[in-house]
Design a protein around this motif. Structure first.
Motif, PDB file in Angstrom:
ATOM      1  N   LYS A   1      -0.128  -1.444 -11.699  1.00 36.22           N
ATOM      2  CA  LYS A   1      -1.229  -2.404 -11.543  1.00 36.22           C
ATOM      3  C   LYS A   1      -1.036  -3.934 -10.977  1.00 36.22           C
ATOM      4  N   SER A   2       0.363  -4.108 -11.515  1.00 32.51           N
ATOM      5  CA  SER A   2       0.914  -5.321 -10.788  1.00 32.51           C
ATOM      6  C   SER A   2       0.931  -5.626  -9.403  1.00 32.51           C
ATOM      7  N   LEU A   3       1.273  -4.494  -8.580  1.00 30.73           N
ATOM      8  CA  LEU A   3       0.956  -4.181  -7.394  1.00 30.73           C
ATOM      9  C   LEU A   3      -0.541  -4.524  -6.749  1.00 30.73           C
ATOM     10  N   ILE A   4      -1.648  -4.131  -7.935  1.00 27.07           N
ATOM     11  CA  ILE A   4      -2.457  -3.780  -7.371  1.00 27.07           C
ATOM     12  C   ILE A   4      -2.887  -6.004  -7.104  1.00 27.07           C
ATOM     13  N   LYS A   5      -2.575  -6.051  -8.262  1.00 20.19           N
ATOM     14  CA  LYS A   5      -2.792  -8.146  -8.792  1.00 20.19           C
ATOM     15  C   LYS A   5      -2.064  -8.771  -7.333  1.00 20.19           C
ATOM     16  N   TYR A   6      -0.773  -8.002  -7.391  1.00 19.57           N
ATOM     17  CA  TYR A   6      -0.286  -9.155  -5.827  1.00 19.57           C
ATOM     18  C   TYR A   6      -1.003  -8.344  -4.275  1.00 19.57           C
ATOM     19  N   ARG A   7      -1.448  -7.677  -4.681  1.00 18.64           N
ATOM     20  CA  ARG A   7      -2.174  -7.030  -2.902  1.00 18.64           C
ATOM     21  C   ARG A   7      -3.408  -8.108  -2.840  1.00 18.64           C
TER      22      ARG A   7
ATOM     23  N   GLN B   1       5.119  11.048 -21.019  1.00 19.14           N
ATOM     24  CA  GLN B   1       4.453   9.834 -20.760  1.00 19.14           C
ATOM     25  C   GLN B   1       5.127   8.626 -20.966  1.00 19.14           C
ATOM     26  N   ASP B   2       6.604   8.055 -21.239  1.00 20.29           N
ATOM     27  CA  ASP B   2       7.484   7.176 -21.034  1.00 20.29           C
ATOM     28  C   ASP B   2       7.284   6.461 -19.046  1.00 20.29           C
ATOM     29  N   LEU B   3       7.601   7.832 -18.506  1.00 19.64           N
ATOM     30  CA  LEU B   3       7.095   7.224 -16.979  1.00 19.64           C
ATOM     31  C   LEU B   3       6.046   6.612 -16.316  1.00 19.64           C
ATOM     32  N   GLU B   4       4.623   8.059 -16.885  1.00 18.41           N
ATOM     33  CA  GLU B   4       3.454   7.817 -16.735  1.00 18.41           C
ATOM     34  C   GLU B   4       2.992   6.312 -17.248  1.00 18.41           C
ATOM     35  N   ASP B   5       2.995   5.636 -18.459  1.00 14.26           N
ATOM     36  CA  ASP B   5       3.342   4.740 -18.032  1.00 14.26           C
ATOM     37  C   ASP B   5       3.933   3.683 -17.648  1.00 14.26           C
ATOM     38  N   GLY B   6       4.918   3.432 -17.697  1.00 14.43           N
ATOM     39  CA  GLY B   6       5.658   2.508 -16.309  1.00 14.43           C
ATOM     40  C   GLY B   6       5.285   2.509 -14.710  1.00 14.43           C
ATOM     41  N   ILE B   7       5.180   3.616 -14.635  1.00 15.51           N
ATOM     42  CA  ILE B   7       4.529   3.628 -12.855  1.00 15.51           C
ATOM     43  C   ILE B   7       2.761   3.091 -13.036  1.00 15.51           C
ATOM     44  N   GLU B   8       1.742   3.414 -14.525  1.00 16.30           N
ATOM     45  CA  GLU B   8       0.766   2.916 -14.566  1.00 16.30           C
ATOM     46  C   GLU B   8       0.647   1.204 -14.352  1.00 16.30           C
ATOM     47  N   SER B   9       1.331   0.650 -15.395  1.00 15.54           N
ATOM     48  CA  SER B   9       1.837  -0.568 -15.452  1.00 15.54           C
ATOM     49  C   SER B   9       2.597  -1.265 -14.102  1.00 15.54           C
TER      50      SER B   9
ATOM     51  N   LEU C   1       1.026  -1.636   0.388  1.00 20.76           N
ATOM     52  CA  LEU C   1       0.166  -0.439   0.249  1.00 20.76           C
ATOM     53  C   LEU C   1       1.265   0.905  -0.130  1.00 20.76           C
ATOM     54  N   ARG C   2       2.005   1.574   0.999  1.00 22.52           N
ATOM     55  CA  ARG C   2       2.919   2.593   1.027  1.00 22.52           C
ATOM     56  C   ARG C   2       3.397   2.786  -0.460  1.00 22.52           C
ATOM     57  N   ILE C   3       3.967   1.860  -1.145  1.00 24.22           N
ATOM     58  CA  ILE C   3       4.215   1.682  -2.578  1.00 24.22           C
ATOM     59  C   ILE C   3       3.281   2.077  -3.812  1.00 24.22           C
ATOM     60  N   LEU C   4       2.551   1.793  -3.676  1.00 19.99           N
ATOM     61  CA  LEU C   4       0.806   2.302  -4.483  1.00 19.99           C
ATOM     62  C   LEU C   4       0.667   3.690  -3.450  1.00 19.99           C
ATOM     63  N   ASP C   5       0.781   4.217  -2.907  1.00 17.52           N
ATOM     64  CA  ASP C   5       0.439   5.451  -2.552  1.00 17.52           C
ATOM     65  C   ASP C   5       1.596   6.301  -2.989  1.00 17.52           C
ATOM     66  N   LEU C   6       3.534   5.662  -2.961  1.00 17.65           N
ATOM     67  CA  LEU C   6       3.939   6.268  -4.165  1.00 17.65           C
ATOM     68  C   LEU C   6       3.829   6.300  -5.503  1.00 17.65           C
ATOM     69  N   CYS C   7       3.359   5.167  -5.814  1.00 12.15           N
ATOM     70  CA  CYS C   7       2.603   5.594  -6.917  1.00 12.15           C
ATOM     71  C   CYS C   7       1.929   6.494  -7.605  1.00 12.15           C
ATOM     72  N   ASN C   8       0.942   6.688  -6.761  1.00 13.00           N
ATOM     73  CA  ASN C   8      -0.827   7.701  -6.783  1.00 13.00           C
ATOM     74  C   ASN C   8       0.421   9.126  -7.137  1.00 13.00           C
ATOM     75  N   VAL C   9       1.386   9.405  -6.074  1.00 11.15           N
ATOM     76  CA  VAL C   9       1.943  10.667  -5.565  1.00 11.15           C
ATOM     77  C   VAL C   9       3.088  11.631  -7.066  1.00 11.15           C
ATOM     78  N   ALA C  10       3.597  10.666  -7.532  1.00 13.97           N
ATOM     79  CA  ALA C  10       4.429  10.501  -8.770  1.00 13.97           C
ATOM     80  C   ALA C  10       3.517  10.434 -10.548  1.00 13.97           C
ATOM     81  N   LYS C  11       2.492   9.579 -10.502  1.00 16.25           N
ATOM     82  CA  LYS C  11       1.649   9.604 -11.328  1.00 16.25           C
ATOM     83  C   LYS C  11       0.828  11.670 -11.355  1.00 16.25           C
TER      84      LYS C  11
END
Length: 253
Positions: free
Chosen positions: A241-247, A230-238, A81-91
């Motif tokens: 999605k993997s983190l959500i599956k992991y959770r 755009q490349d960074l956004e795509d990478g973070i979005e992917s 969840l902490r990493i997902l929060d970081l993803c959201n901050v970056a996005k």
């Protein structure tokens, strides 16, 4: 040293499972890629996505179900969840910068609108974001001091640490060099500072320099930065999605 997946349990085989061995190999590759450039960060985001896909497969194994306690699963859920929060901050930050760049490009193309005002708005936004990045970096360092050393979580713990380290690199990269960040002041005293900083500048700081000077604005650099974002956004979005599956797999145990 390779990471192994062990627990203090007689029911867990001493021989490493092939899926755990695969995760070890991925961790080794990720540890060896520490450079900070837009291309390397995007590649590491892709590698981290693959890593979390592999961890998710590891979590689906019955042998893993037997190995992890409820408390350990809770720790892994908190970490993800902490990493997902970081993803959201970056996005959110990347999206905000991208919107500003699009407005500036629109004015440059149509020759309509107040370019100076839009550039100042973008730079003010960048200043605010840099402060938020520093806050995140400080928070990350605090959390790192509390890393879990439970033997049964060693693979998952290292995966989390490497992922957090990637976001440290990302936030630092997006903030730019501290030395170059003060170039507008230093350059008044030493002309060499400009050349040094321009050589060290990444896509973000290069455009910052041009916007600050207002006389050397290059449409090409703005477009390169937009592509980088755009490349960074795509990478973070992917990765998200993997983190959500992991959770989900954690919750299903």
């Amino acid at each position: 040293m390779a990471v192994s997946f062990h627990v203090r349990s007689n029911s867990f085989p001493s021989r490493q499972h092939p899926q755990a061995a695969h995760v070890d190999d991925q961790l080794i590759r990720l540890r060896s890629s520490e450079t900070a450039s837009s291309s390397s960060i995007c590649q590491r985001l892709s590698n981290l996505q693959d890593l979390h896909d592999s961890l998710e497969k590891l979590l689906r194994l019955p042998i893993t179900h037997q190995a992890l306690s409820q408390d350990q699963i809770e720790k892994l859920l908190d970490g993800s969840l902490r990493i997902l929060d970081l993803c959201n901050v970056a996005k959110d930050s990347l999206s905000q910068m991208n919107e500003g760049l699009k407005e500036i490009q629109s004015i440059l193309r149509t020759k309509r609108g107040d370019l100076s005002a839009e550039v100042k708005k973008y730079l003010a936004s960048r200043k605010f974001l840099k402060k938020s990045f520093q806050k995140e970096l400080k928070s990350l360092k605090t959390c790192q001091n509390k890393d879990n050393t439970d033997e049964s979580l060693v693979v998952f713990g290292e995966a989390e640490a490497i992922t957090v380290a990637l976001f440290e690199s990302l936030f630092s990269f997006m903030s730019g060099s501290k030395a170059c960040g003060k170039w507008s002041l230093v350059s008044k005293l030493m002309s060499q500072s400009k050349a040094t900083c321009e050589a060290e500048a990444n896509e973000f700081t290069r455009v910052d320099f041009e916007f600050q000077s207002e006389k050397s604005l290059k449409m090409e650099d703005v477009q390169i930065l937009e592509s980088c974002i755009q490349d960074l956004e795509d990478g973070i979005e992917s990765l998200s999605k993997s983190l959500i599956k992991y959770r989900v797999s954690l919750l299903n145990i």
